[in-house]
Write an enzyme that holds these catalytic residues in place. Structure first.
Site, PDB file in Angstrom:
ATOM      1  N   GLY A 101       0.813  -1.216   0.052  1.00 50.13           N
ATOM      2  CA  GLY A 101       0.016  -0.036  -0.060  1.00 50.13           C
ATOM      3  C   GLY A 101       0.874   1.155  -0.107  1.00 50.13           C
ATOM      4  N   GLY A 103       2.633   3.581   1.519  1.00 50.33           N
ATOM      5  CA  GLY A 103       2.911   3.757   2.951  1.00 50.33           C
ATOM      6  C   GLY A 103       3.700   5.117   3.356  1.00 50.33           C
ATOM      7  N   ARG A 104       3.999   5.746   1.934  1.00 53.69           N
ATOM      8  CA  ARG A 104       4.412   7.125   2.325  1.00 53.69           C
ATOM      9  C   ARG A 104       3.969   8.178   1.012  1.00 53.69           C
ATOM     10  NH1 ARG A 104      10.439   6.949   0.643  1.00 53.69           N
ATOM     11  NH2 ARG A 104      10.368   5.118  -0.708  1.00 53.69           N
ATOM     12  N   LYS A 123       4.689  12.474  -2.335  1.00 48.09           N
ATOM     13  CA  LYS A 123       5.444  11.367  -2.030  1.00 48.09           C
ATOM     14  C   LYS A 123       6.303  11.747  -0.966  1.00 48.09           C
ATOM     15  CE  LYS A 123       8.434   7.643  -3.391  1.00 48.09           C
ATOM     16  NZ  LYS A 123       9.111   6.910  -4.725  1.00 48.09           N
ATOM     17  N   ARG A 193       3.851  13.959  -7.031  1.00 46.26           N
ATOM     18  CA  ARG A 193       3.992  13.242  -8.413  1.00 46.26           C
ATOM     19  C   ARG A 193       2.573  13.535  -9.083  1.00 46.26           C
ATOM     20  NH1 ARG A 193       6.273   7.315  -7.076  1.00 46.26           N
ATOM     21  NH2 ARG A 193       4.209   6.983  -5.858  1.00 46.26           N
ATOM     22  N   ARG A 200      -1.629   0.211  -9.427  1.00 46.81           N
ATOM     23  CA  ARG A 200      -0.518  -0.826  -9.826  1.00 46.81           C
ATOM     24  C   ARG A 200      -1.169  -2.299  -9.937  1.00 46.81           C
ATOM     25  NH1 ARG A 200       3.536   1.842  -6.538  1.00 46.81           N
ATOM     26  NH2 ARG A 200       2.770   4.053  -6.375  1.00 46.81           N
ATOM     27  N   ASP A 269       4.300  -4.425  -7.045  1.00 47.48           N
ATOM     28  CA  ASP A 269       3.800  -3.362  -6.681  1.00 47.48           C
ATOM     29  C   ASP A 269       4.470  -1.983  -7.328  1.00 47.48           C
ATOM     30  OD1 ASP A 269       5.926  -4.321  -5.008  1.00 47.48           O
ATOM     31  OD2 ASP A 269       5.946  -2.469  -4.128  1.00 47.48           O
ATOM     32  N   ASN A 270       5.269  -2.193  -8.205  1.00 43.92           N
ATOM     33  CA  ASN A 270       5.794  -1.094  -8.805  1.00 43.92           C
ATOM     34  C   ASN A 270       5.623  -1.064 -10.219  1.00 43.92           C
ATOM     35  OD1 ASN A 270       6.957   0.051  -6.501  1.00 43.92           O
ATOM     36  ND2 ASN A 270       8.767  -0.974  -6.688  1.00 43.92           N
TER      37      ASN A 270
HETATM   38  P1  AMP Z   1       9.217   0.948  -2.724  1.00 44.60           P
HETATM   39  O1  AMP Z   1      10.307  -0.316  -2.723  1.00 44.60           O
HETATM   40  O2  AMP Z   1       9.605   2.108  -2.434  1.00 44.60           O
HETATM   41  O3  AMP Z   1       8.434   0.550  -3.888  1.00 44.60           O
HETATM   42  O4  AMP Z   1       8.156   0.445  -1.361  1.00 44.60           O
HETATM   43  C1  AMP Z   1       7.782  -0.732  -1.148  1.00 44.60           C
HETATM   44  C2  AMP Z   1       6.762  -0.601  -0.031  1.00 44.60           C
HETATM   45  O5  AMP Z   1       7.290   0.044   1.137  1.00 44.60           O
HETATM   46  C3  AMP Z   1       5.405   0.475  -0.529  1.00 44.60           C
HETATM   47  O6  AMP Z   1       4.435  -0.117   0.310  1.00 44.60           O
HETATM   48  C4  AMP Z   1       6.024   1.580   0.135  1.00 44.60           C
HETATM   49  O7  AMP Z   1       5.033   2.786   0.225  1.00 44.60           O
HETATM   50  C5  AMP Z   1       6.714   1.433   1.481  1.00 44.60           C
HETATM   51  N1  AMP Z   1       7.587   2.083   2.036  1.00 44.60           N
HETATM   52  C6  AMP Z   1       8.815   2.392   1.450  1.00 44.60           C
HETATM   53  N2  AMP Z   1       9.512   3.513   1.993  1.00 44.60           N
HETATM   54  C7  AMP Z   1       8.620   3.795   3.091  1.00 44.60           C
HETATM   55  C8  AMP Z   1       8.577   4.748   4.131  1.00 44.60           C
HETATM   56  N3  AMP Z   1       9.860   5.484   4.339  1.00 44.60           N
HETATM   57  N4  AMP Z   1       7.504   4.848   5.075  1.00 44.60           N
HETATM   58  C9  AMP Z   1       6.558   4.002   4.903  1.00 44.60           C
HETATM   59  N5  AMP Z   1       6.586   3.270   3.853  1.00 44.60           N
HETATM   60  C10 AMP Z   1       7.521   3.265   3.020  1.00 44.60           C
HETATM   61 MG    MG Z   2       6.917   1.238  -4.761  1.00 49.16          MG
END
Ligand code: AMP
Ligand code: MG
Length: 520
Positions: A101, A103-104, A123, A193, A200, A269-270
């Site tokens: 989900g 997350g940020r 973001k 963004r 996704r 998820d990306n």
């Molecule tokens: P990513 O590898 O950036 O695609 O992130 C994978 C997952 O981790 C996603 O659900 C992001 O929202 C979460 N995520 C990455 N960095 C953070 C952060 N600093 N705080 C909260 N969630 C994060």
């Molecule tokens: Mg991501």
């Protein structure tokens, strides 16, 4: 326009998480949770993109106002905005990871533009129910990387999300950049963004994994209606939906291979449902042509996301999406065929794209072997991909052997090549020059067409790192310079000639230049 006016079709059409308190949790039977961005102490805008602002009908006066900074940093909600974080899951590094989900990332809503709409998303604007154990913030270095690269990709013609603004929050965020126990405080930042949609593959996977077919159907119907309206009345609309996504994903990967972009974290998820490059994390650009290179240190053990593996991973990800959509389609054979055909379509388009990089526009000869022979040479000889292809247009059917060799050697990292490599390059050149005789264009015409597919300026890893190092000291000049230069990547820009150069030696093994972690 004097302010940003937003609509919220996503939240109005789809089920919300009934809980409104902001704490990490599993969110069931909902597509998203309402959440407020965290107020920041003293936000400061580093840069905004005028073209994106003008797509949104925002004038200069508004973009230079305190109100714009407040909206872009999450301090003020604009008209119509009802912020939310999306619920999605994903396969990370080949394994089902459950709920992830936003997350940020906090979605503000949709702005209407001509006949469509654009979603605005902050973001790094603070924690959400999907933050798990992390803080919901983003640091300056990763925000600069996302901001510059998504714009560079857009101007290269690669399908991508875009950026509206890059803002410092004035707060500091603790990060252990290389996951080695050396945590330190870094500047916090927010990128706004912009994309038609941030949905996704993982948004669909999460529902199927929970056997929540009702929500799977609602989300799919919404997505088709909003983004694939031509399919609404198709009797095989769900299958066609999948086919269209496979097609767009294929197109996106061909673009990546064309310009030498390595995403680095192709988790499901990306992967955007619209075939856009999304979530710029530990990505990298190929300097010396190496299909085995991955920029992501987390990916080093298996190099799953290496440059040369991107098409195979895209296909693997599509298989996961096929599984997610299966309950709506119930036709294993047709889904399988689409996934299998991906390989075929990809190879066809890849070869077509490579032919255009080589300036081969006529249907003549055995171009496939010419291309594959070249790939081998580029790989064993440590040749810079961008410089090689850009300079290749200087070779004509009548160039002499020494000139051709000189042109190619100018792109080699270690110029002390063996006799055998020299011989292979010359043999390849002879074949290439012979093949060029079948082209009907003049040398100048061919050069122009080649220059339109072989970029001169890309965001090399060390360049992004230089912009970051300066920005940490409050000097943002390089961000402005690169942004300006990367707006015209295919043009000759004499004032930026010094950036058309091989990666300097100091950047070969430097953190941030050749090695990046997921920490951001
Ligand atoms: P990513 O590898 O950036 O695609 O992130 C994978 C997952 O981790 C996603 O659900 C992001 O929202 C979460 N995520 C990455 N960095 C953070 C952060 N600093 N705080 C909260 N969630 C994060
Ligand atoms: Mg991501």
């Amino acid at each position: 326009m004097e302010t940003i006016k937003l609509k919220t079709s996503f939240t109005q059409s789809l089920p919300a998480d009934p809980i409104i308190e902001n704490f990490p949790r599993q969110v069931m039977n909902a597509c998203y949770s309402f959440v407020q961005p965290k107020v920041t102490i003293s936000p400061k805008m580093i840069i905004y993109i005028k073209e994106v602002a003008s797509d949104l009908n925002l004038d200069k006066k508004f973009c230079e106002s305190q109100e714009f900074i407040d909206i872009m940093s999450g301090n003020k909600l604009t008209e119509g905005s009802k912020p939310y974080a999306m619920c999605y899951g994903g396969h990370q590094f080949g394994h089902w990871a459950g709920q992830l989900g936003d997350g940020r990332a906090i979605n503000l809503g949709e702005a209407e533009v001509s006949e469509s709409h654009l979603n605005l998303q902050l973001k790094g604007a603070g924690p959400t129910p999907y933050s798990r154990t992390a803080d919901g913030f983003a640091v300056l270095r990763s925000s600069i990387r996302e901001f510059l690269c998504s714009e560079a990709m857009f101007h290269l013609g690669v399908p991508t999300t875009r950026a509206l603004s890059l803002t410092l929050t004035g707060e500091h965020v603790l990060r252990d950049m290389m996951y080695d126990g050396n945590a330190a405080y870094e500047k916090g930042a927010i990128v706004c963004r912009v994309a038609p949609s941030f949905i996704r593959f993982g948004n669909f996977e999460i529902f199927t994994s929970r056997n929540d077919i009702d929500n799977l159907k609602q989300l799919t119907d919404y997505t088709i209606q909003q983004y694939f309206p031509d399919l609404v009345n198709d009797k095989n609309k769900y299958l066609q939906f999948f086919k269209t996504i496979a097609d767009r994903t294929c197109d996106m990967i061909v673009h990546w291979q064309k310009v030498g972009f390595v995403h680095g974290v192709m988790n499901t998820d990306n992967m955007s449902i619209l075939g856009l490059t999304i979530d710029y994390g530990p990505y990298g650009w190929i300097d010396n042509y190496d299909p085995n290179w991955t920029p992501n240190t987390t990916d080093l053990p298996g190099k799953r996301y290496r440059f040369g593996n991107q098409p195979i991973i895209a296909q693997w990800n599509l298989l996961k999406l096929a599984n997610a959509l299966y309950p709506l389609i119930n036709d294993e054979e047709s889904l399988k065929n689409i996934v299998q055909d991906f390989r075929l379509h990809y190879t066809e388009r890849y070869l077509q794209m490579m032919k255009s990089k080589l300036g081969l526009f006529e249907n003549e000869g055995d171009d496939e072997s010419l291309i594959y022979d070249l790939e081998k040479i580029l790989q064993v000889t440590e040749i810079d991909m961008t410089i090689f292809f850009r300079n290749l247009a200087a070779i004509s059917d009548s160039s002499d052997e020494k000139d051709s060799l000189g042109i190619i050697k100018s792109a080699i990292y270690d110029e002390t090549v063996t006799e055998e490599i020299n011989k292979n390059i010359i043999l390849w050149c002879i074949k290439y020059q012979k093949r060029l005789k079948a082209e009907k264009l003049t040398n100048e015409e061919r050069k122009q067409k080649m220059n339109a597919v072989n970029p001169k300026y890309v965001l090399r890893n060390y360049m992004a790192q230089m912009a970051i190092d300066n920005a940490e000291k409050e000097n943002f000049e390089l961000i402005y310079t690169f942004y300006d230069m990367l707006k015209r990547p295919y043009d000759e820009q004499p004032e930026y000639e010094n950036w058309f150069a091989k990666r300097p030696d100091w950047a070969r093994e430097k953190i941030g230049c050749s090695m990046l972690s997921c920490s951001s």
